[in-house]
Design an enzyme around this catalytic site. Structure first.
Site, PDB file in Angstrom:
ATOM      1  N   GLY A  72     -44.505 -12.626 -29.761  1.00 54.60           N
ATOM      2  CA  GLY A  72     -44.150 -11.471 -28.937  1.00 54.60           C
ATOM      3  C   GLY A  72     -45.364 -10.977 -28.175  1.00 54.60           C
ATOM      4  N   ASN A  81     -45.351  -4.512 -24.899  1.00 54.65           N
ATOM      5  CA  ASN A  81     -46.316  -3.415 -24.947  1.00 54.65           C
ATOM      6  C   ASN A  81     -46.968  -3.321 -26.333  1.00 54.65           C
ATOM      7  OD1 ASN A  81     -46.162   0.108 -25.144  1.00 54.65           O
ATOM      8  ND2 ASN A  81     -47.454  -0.960 -23.675  1.00 54.65           N
ATOM      9  N   TRP A  82     -46.146  -3.311 -27.377  1.00 51.00           N
ATOM     10  CA  TRP A  82     -46.658  -3.191 -28.744  1.00 51.00           C
ATOM     11  C   TRP A  82     -47.358  -4.484 -29.166  1.00 51.00           C
ATOM     12  CZ3 TRP A  82     -49.106  -0.850 -32.077  1.00 51.00           C
ATOM     13  CH2 TRP A  82     -48.863  -0.781 -33.446  1.00 51.00           C
ATOM     14  N   LYS A  85     -35.955   6.917 -38.064  1.00 58.60           N
ATOM     15  CA  LYS A  85     -36.585   8.057 -37.383  1.00 58.60           C
ATOM     16  C   LYS A  85     -36.087   8.214 -35.953  1.00 58.60           C
ATOM     17  CE  LYS A  85     -39.498   5.524 -34.713  1.00 58.60           C
ATOM     18  NZ  LYS A  85     -40.792   5.202 -34.210  1.00 58.60           N
ATOM     19  N   ASN A 130     -36.778   8.279 -27.285  1.00 56.62           N
ATOM     20  CA  ASN A 130     -35.549   8.806 -27.863  1.00 56.62           C
ATOM     21  C   ASN A 130     -35.458  10.316 -27.657  1.00 56.62           C
ATOM     22  OD1 ASN A 130     -34.065   6.552 -29.405  1.00 56.62           O
ATOM     23  ND2 ASN A 130     -36.217   6.243 -29.932  1.00 56.62           N
TER      24      ASN A 130
END
Lengths: 346, 346
Positions: A13, A16-17, A208, A274
């Site tokens: 991957g 961004n992360w 969360k 979110n």
């Protein structure tokens, strides 16, 4: 034993992360070359960027110009568009890709992973199939036949990449392996705690997002900080309760003490997409699918998606009423329940 | 037994928080007149406001025009400048005054409180004398010979007064008495949880101010949400650890589950004067005593005061190193330690 074996790391991957993590890992494997091979391959879904292949740009500029511009990845991070080739020879795999791509990635990797390889999932969310919920560490573990840990925490990617102070939690059943993972990620400004609670660490990062939607409702309604703190508190307890009820073996402490629990929740309720989209939902009256198009380039908003999946899961088990905050987020998002009725339900 | 005895309530204090509470109590005693006498006396330190006595204005306008303008207190809240007179006949006393006035108030009340009277402390902070720390419920209890509960939570007074959704926690060793207190305060928008942990409830409200100062440092340094969430998490654990170490019998759950713990901490780290002044401390470089003059009309900032008191307490016990966040706040505020070294210390 584990501590002595040198790890050859590959990153599955490069969003961004993933790129933020590559930035840390690239440095650490050089500094800790007694434990890690210094070259790290990073699988990169090939796409065009300004008329060139993204992998080519990354390997030339050592920067993911599309997903993490302005941050150097180190010349030892090699972008590779072919997934099986990216993990060739690796015995330590970091899974950090959007959850919808996990299945396809596993299809390509099955049978190609070296025995004894260690995995770690940095994937947010949970896998829902046929009414069952699984964490991605388990999915990867089952598909590839490897042990898979989880890393999650109050980790906004851009802040981690800029080396602003952050904490994270690694859940890994083998604490020696956990410590080796920690030494791969940890820097002075990125602090890693380890525990054995793979489930709790993974669930914290998924659940969360639902609470962050509720926090965004509070912001949209322009209620005060008392209400927002109350929603965070109630949400935290609901997360913990859900995990303990449906994932036996989860540690309650992970939710109330670790970065993967309370701290990640707080970060997500302060900033994050979110919260932001839920605020816009209240202020504009637009449905979430429209906001996803306008605010997220059509990407799905994880909080409302997860709320929907959990609702189906809870309904099948006759447990809807026991999770009033999760249920309210689902109903406000999909069934037209008025957002300002929030406190009457939780 | 307790549930059947009718309570005659008096409020000792009439500042911003006291008036907000009077607003709730005034309504509730009318609606729940089976349990409470409907007239409530409120002790009000007499002062002039626009040329008139404040008690006179309150009793005419039913509004504390100085400390809570715009909120009606109900015509059954009677402001009274004489403290012993204010509590005459009362068997339920709400203590809600700045902590520096508690000693003097007890001086005036000693020997004048009816036997069997119940007390509840809404006072923030802890009492430090001769190197010992006491919560105010205990101080009141010892001075007046009455049982004294504690109420604390994520309760910004103006939001409570405007009837925006809030939660709070009452700690009271006798749960029947706790429930009666709850019915005095609770409204649809002000939700009360009860437990037996008088210590934890009181300590949460005092210790969170130190953490809020640290959160303000993070804001002043313009660090990100990851860092802020980390500081809140680390601070929460330090609060809990301190309480468990020095106040045996405290319940850890009060810190990680109740409004008086995690939620109050979050509210204080989002808004609140401690956070705000600490941010200004970083941005302006002015010392706290100057900021207190400029931003708080010379009032002491509780977070740095409490940090100082705790530092003396911890030093006397050789425990300074075990509370790095509390200690850092003290050293940054009083000893010139650079704020941007925060993460190197915690």
């Amino acid at each position: 034993m584990v501590a002595q074996e040198k790890w050859k790391v590959a990153i599955v991957g490069s969003g961004n992360w993933g790129s933020a993590i590559a930035h840390l890992v690239g440095k650490n494997v050089k500094e800790r070359s007694d434990r890690f091979e210094t070259e790290v391959h990073m699988w990169c879904f090939e796409e065009e960027f300004e008329g060139r292949k993204l992998t080519e740009i990354i390997n030339e500029k050592h920067e993911n110009v599309k997903y993490l511009p302005g941050i150097t990845l180190g010349d030892n991070i090699i972008a590779e568009p072919d997934l099986p080739k990216a993990i060739e020879g690796a015995n330590a795999l970091i899974f950090v890709l959007p959850h919808q791509f996990i299945g396809k990635a596993c299809d390509q990797l099955e049978g190609k992973v070296k025995p004894g390889t260690k995995g770690i999932s940095l994937i947010k969310g949970v896998d829902v199939k046929e009414g069952e919920i699984h964490i991605f560490s388990e999915v990867i573990s089952a598909r590839l036949g490897i042990e898979c840990a989880a890393l999650s925490g109050a980790n906004i990617a851009d802040e981690v990449a800029r080396e602003e102070f952050s904490e994270t939690t690694i859940g890994c059943r083998d604490l020696d392996v956990a410590k080796k993972w920690a030494s791969l990620f940890e820097t002075e400004k990125f602090r890693v705690a380890v525990n054995r609670d793979v489930l709790g660490v993974s669930l914290g990062g998924a659940l969360k997002n639902i609470v962050a939607v509720a926090a965004g409702f509070v912001d949209g309604l322009q209620w005060g900080n008392n209400a927002k703190a109350a929603v965070i508190r109630i949400g935290l307890l609901e997360m913990k309760r859900f995990a303990l009820e449906f994932f036996p073996g989860t540690e309650p402490e992970t939710f109330v003490q670790e970065s993967a629990g309370v701290a990640d929740l707080i970060t997500s309720c302060l900033g994050g997409r979110n919260r932001r989209c839920a605020e816009a939902f209240v202020k504009t009256g637009k449905p979430f699918d429209q906001l996803e198009k306008e605010m997220l380039n059509g990407q799905k908003l994880q909080g409302v998606e997860t709320a929907k999946e959990l609702h189906i899961f809870l309904k099948a088990r006759g447990k809807v009423e026991e999770y009033p905050l999760f249920t309210f987020v689902y109903r406000a998002a999909y069934e037209g329940v008025r957002v300002d009725e929030l406190t009457a339900h939780i």
